[in-house]
Design a protein around this motif. Structure first.
Motif, mmCIF file in Angstrom:
data_model
loop_
_atom_site.group_PDB
_atom_site.id
_atom_site.type_symbol
_atom_site.label_atom_id
_atom_site.label_comp_id
_atom_site.label_asym_id
_atom_site.label_seq_id
_atom_site.Cartn_x
_atom_site.Cartn_y
_atom_site.Cartn_z
ATOM 1 N N UNK A 1 0.773 -1.405 -0.103
ATOM 2 C CA UNK A 1 0.065 -0.172 -0.186
ATOM 3 C C UNK A 1 0.765 1.353 0.044
ATOM 4 N N UNK A 2 0.395 2.285 -0.591
ATOM 5 C CA UNK A 2 0.980 3.701 -0.532
ATOM 6 C C UNK A 2 0.049 4.676 0.209
ATOM 7 N N UNK A 3 0.348 4.970 1.410
ATOM 8 C CA UNK A 3 -0.662 5.781 2.226
ATOM 9 C C UNK A 3 -0.535 7.445 1.712
ATOM 10 N N UNK A 4 0.479 7.712 0.727
ATOM 11 C CA UNK A 4 0.307 9.040 0.256
ATOM 12 C C UNK A 4 -0.558 9.010 -1.104
ATOM 13 N N UNK A 5 -0.402 8.008 -1.680
ATOM 14 C CA UNK A 5 -1.258 8.215 -2.917
ATOM 15 C C UNK A 5 -2.772 7.538 -2.828
ATOM 16 N N UNK A 6 -2.976 6.867 -1.487
ATOM 17 C CA UNK A 6 -4.260 6.297 -1.285
ATOM 18 C C UNK A 6 -4.473 5.134 -2.180
ATOM 19 N N UNK A 7 -3.288 4.284 -2.390
ATOM 20 C CA UNK A 7 -3.512 3.054 -3.384
ATOM 21 C C UNK A 7 -2.953 1.852 -2.616
ATOM 22 N N UNK A 8 -3.533 0.890 -3.156
ATOM 23 C CA UNK A 8 -3.305 -0.616 -2.696
ATOM 24 C C UNK A 8 -3.042 -1.328 -4.023
ATOM 25 N N UNK A 9 -1.997 -2.187 -3.820
ATOM 26 C CA UNK A 9 -1.245 -3.045 -4.964
ATOM 27 C C UNK A 9 -1.351 -4.452 -4.640
ATOM 28 N N UNK A 10 -1.644 -5.181 -5.628
ATOM 29 C CA UNK A 10 -1.407 -6.783 -5.627
ATOM 30 C C UNK A 10 -0.728 -7.204 -6.759
ATOM 31 N N UNK A 11 0.638 -7.433 -6.414
ATOM 32 C CA UNK A 11 1.339 -8.204 -7.511
ATOM 33 C C UNK A 11 1.224 -9.633 -7.387
ATOM 34 N N UNK A 12 0.803 -10.212 -8.501
ATOM 35 C CA UNK A 12 0.701 -11.518 -8.878
ATOM 36 C C UNK A 12 1.594 -12.277 -9.825
ATOM 37 N N UNK A 13 2.451 -13.041 -9.268
ATOM 38 C CA UNK A 13 3.234 -13.654 -10.153
ATOM 39 C C UNK A 13 3.022 -15.166 -10.014
ATOM 40 N N UNK A 14 3.806 -16.064 -11.040
ATOM 41 C CA UNK A 14 3.330 -17.515 -11.104
ATOM 42 C C UNK A 14 2.003 -18.011 -11.134
ATOM 43 N N UNK A 15 1.537 -17.103 -12.027
ATOM 44 C CA UNK A 15 -0.243 -17.097 -12.144
ATOM 45 C C UNK A 15 -0.737 -18.537 -12.553
ATOM 46 N N UNK A 16 -1.712 -19.124 -11.987
ATOM 47 C CA UNK A 16 -2.177 -20.339 -12.553
ATOM 48 C C UNK A 16 -3.600 -20.311 -12.968
ATOM 49 N N UNK A 17 -3.958 -21.314 -13.810
ATOM 50 C CA UNK A 17 -5.455 -21.097 -14.096
ATOM 51 C C UNK A 17 -6.426 -21.111 -13.023
ATOM 52 N N UNK A 18 -6.087 -21.744 -11.933
ATOM 53 C CA UNK A 18 -7.064 -21.679 -10.845
ATOM 54 C C UNK A 18 -7.226 -20.153 -9.971
ATOM 55 N N UNK A 19 -6.157 -19.366 -10.762
ATOM 56 C CA UNK A 19 -6.464 -17.946 -10.012
ATOM 57 C C UNK A 19 -7.288 -17.032 -10.896
ATOM 58 N N UNK A 20 -7.887 -17.794 -11.887
ATOM 59 C CA UNK A 20 -8.991 -17.052 -12.539
ATOM 60 C C UNK A 20 -10.133 -16.885 -11.648
ATOM 61 N N UNK A 21 -10.707 -15.331 -11.750
ATOM 62 C CA UNK A 21 -11.627 -15.072 -10.918
ATOM 63 C C UNK A 21 -11.913 -13.614 -11.115
#
Length: 115
Positions: A70-90
């Protein structure tokens, strides 16, 4: 209150995506942030959360592959997703949670992982 999500899309298995969420209308630093996901025919599940002070919790299925920040200055949250799998589909939903029990949700962004 608005949670605007960015970054969904289609990627091949093994690839990476980065989701981001811009929060407005609340004091960002007062809330815990998180991502949840819902696959077709399934319940909405925890992906990851990050507290006001940066403590993180991950769902078992994404540990070691996803990173929330999260960046409390920009009011942003981030989710970095690596090694993605078909079961991550959603559909991935951004969440703002305040101690009083208040929850705000984004509209969701679709992530599709092809095999």
């Amino acid at each position: 209150v608005q949670l605007e999500e960015f970054g969904g899309g289609l990627v091949q298995a093994g690839g990476s995506l980065r989701l981001s969420c811009k929060v407005s209308g609340v004091i960002f630093g007062f809330g815990d942030m998180g991502y949840y996901r819902q696959a077709p025919g399934k319940e909405r599940d925890l992906v990851a959360t990050i507290s006001r002070v940066g403590r993180t919790i991950y769902g078992d299925s994404v540990k070691g592959r996803f990173t929330i920040s999260r960046d409390n200055v920009k009011d942003m949250v981030y989710l970095q997703m690596d090694s993605l799998k078909p079961e991550d589909t959603a559909v991935y939903y951004c969440n703002y949670h305040y101690d009083s029990g208040t929850d705000y949700w984004g509209k969701g962004t679709l992530v599709t992982i092809s095999s």
